[in-house]
Design a protein around this motif. Sequence first.
Motif, short mmCIF file in Angstrom:
data_model
loop_
_atom_site.label_atom_id
_atom_site.label_comp_id
_atom_site.label_asym_id
_atom_site.label_seq_id
_atom_site.Cartn_x
_atom_site.Cartn_y
_atom_site.Cartn_z
N LEU A 193 -7.46 14.28 12.71
CA LEU A 193 -7.58 12.86 12.99
C LEU A 193 -7.78 12.07 11.70
CD1 LEU A 193 -7.78 10.58 15.08
CD2 LEU A 193 -10.24 11.01 15.15
N CYS A 194 -8.68 12.52 10.86
CA CYS A 194 -8.96 11.83 9.61
C CYS A 194 -7.72 11.79 8.71
CB CYS A 194 -10.11 12.52 8.89
SG CYS A 194 -10.57 11.74 7.33
N ALA A 195 -7.04 12.92 8.57
CA ALA A 195 -5.87 12.99 7.70
C ALA A 195 -4.73 12.11 8.20
CB ALA A 195 -5.40 14.43 7.58
N THR A 196 -4.42 12.19 9.49
CA THR A 196 -3.29 11.42 10.00
C THR A 196 -3.59 9.92 10.04
OG1 THR A 196 -3.96 11.87 12.29
CG2 THR A 196 -2.28 13.30 11.33
N GLU A 197 -4.81 9.54 10.38
CA GLU A 197 -5.15 8.12 10.42
C GLU A 197 -5.15 7.52 9.01
OE1 GLU A 197 -5.65 6.16 13.30
OE2 GLU A 197 -4.82 7.95 14.22
N ALA A 198 -5.70 8.25 8.05
CA ALA A 198 -5.72 7.75 6.67
C ALA A 198 -4.31 7.64 6.11
CB ALA A 198 -6.56 8.68 5.79
N THR A 199 -3.48 8.63 6.41
CA THR A 199 -2.10 8.60 5.93
C THR A 199 -1.33 7.44 6.57
OG1 THR A 199 -2.16 11.00 5.65
CG2 THR A 199 0.00 9.96 5.64
N GLN A 200 -1.56 7.20 7.85
CA GLN A 200 -0.90 6.08 8.52
C GLN A 200 -1.29 4.76 7.87
OE1 GLN A 200 1.33 6.09 11.29
NE2 GLN A 200 1.59 4.00 10.62
N GLU A 201 -2.55 4.64 7.51
CA GLU A 201 -3.02 3.41 6.85
C GLU A 201 -2.32 3.21 5.51
OE1 GLU A 201 -7.36 1.93 5.79
OE2 GLU A 201 -7.33 3.16 7.62
N VAL A 202 -2.18 4.29 4.73
CA VAL A 202 -1.52 4.22 3.43
C VAL A 202 -0.05 3.86 3.59
CG1 VAL A 202 -0.81 5.58 1.42
CG2 VAL A 202 -3.14 5.76 2.28
N ILE A 203 0.62 4.49 4.55
CA ILE A 203 2.04 4.19 4.78
C ILE A 203 2.21 2.74 5.23
CG2 ILE A 203 4.04 4.75 6.22
CD1 ILE A 203 3.46 6.79 4.02
N ASP A 204 1.33 2.26 6.10
CA ASP A 204 1.41 0.85 6.52
C ASP A 204 1.31 -0.08 5.31
OD1 ASP A 204 1.72 1.37 9.20
OD2 ASP A 204 -0.40 1.11 9.69
N MET A 205 0.39 0.23 4.39
CA MET A 205 0.25 -0.59 3.19
C MET A 205 1.48 -0.48 2.29
SD MET A 205 -3.76 -0.39 2.08
CE MET A 205 -3.91 1.39 2.08
N ALA A 206 2.11 0.70 2.27
CA ALA A 206 3.31 0.90 1.43
C ALA A 206 4.50 0.13 1.98
CB ALA A 206 3.64 2.38 1.35
N VAL A 207 4.59 0.00 3.29
CA VAL A 207 5.72 -0.70 3.92
C VAL A 207 5.63 -2.21 3.67
CG1 VAL A 207 6.75 -1.30 6.15
CG2 VAL A 207 6.18 1.07 5.65
N GLN A 208 4.43 -2.75 3.63
CA GLN A 208 4.23 -4.20 3.53
C GLN A 208 5.00 -4.87 2.38
OE1 GLN A 208 2.79 -6.18 5.82
NE2 GLN A 208 2.66 -4.29 6.99
N PRO A 209 4.93 -4.37 1.16
CA PRO A 209 5.64 -5.06 0.07
C PRO A 209 7.17 -5.06 0.22
CG PRO A 209 4.08 -3.46 -0.82
CD PRO A 209 4.13 -3.27 0.65
N TYR A 210 7.69 -4.12 0.98
CA TYR A 210 9.14 -4.01 1.14
C TYR A 210 9.67 -4.93 2.24
CZ TYR A 210 9.02 0.10 -1.83
OH TYR A 210 8.86 0.95 -2.88
N GLY A 211 8.80 -5.43 3.08
CA GLY A 211 9.25 -6.29 4.18
C GLY A 211 10.22 -5.54 5.07
N GLY A 212 11.32 -6.18 5.42
CA GLY A 212 12.33 -5.58 6.29
C GLY A 212 12.97 -4.34 5.70
#
Length: 68
Positions: free
Chosen positions: A11-30
């Motif tokens: 749970l900790c690993a997947t939730e933390a990774t999801q958070e990082v990926i969400d932050m990585a997607v933001q600057p790229y927009g679409g």
Amino acid sequence: MPRASAARAKLCATEATQEVIDMAVQPYGGDGVRHGSAVERLYREIRALRIYEGASDVQRMVIARALQ
């Protein structure tokens, strides 16, 4: 208790990774979700990990049962 420990780790690993990926997607927009981009691939992969071998909600239930 080993099952609960594994659930906490997953749970900790997947939730933390999801958070990082969400932050990585933001600057790229679409472009961040455009098929074929590196962040889109990572986003898809982490989503699968959150479902594979038990969804995050199931991991939370396993942890909760161990605390009772």
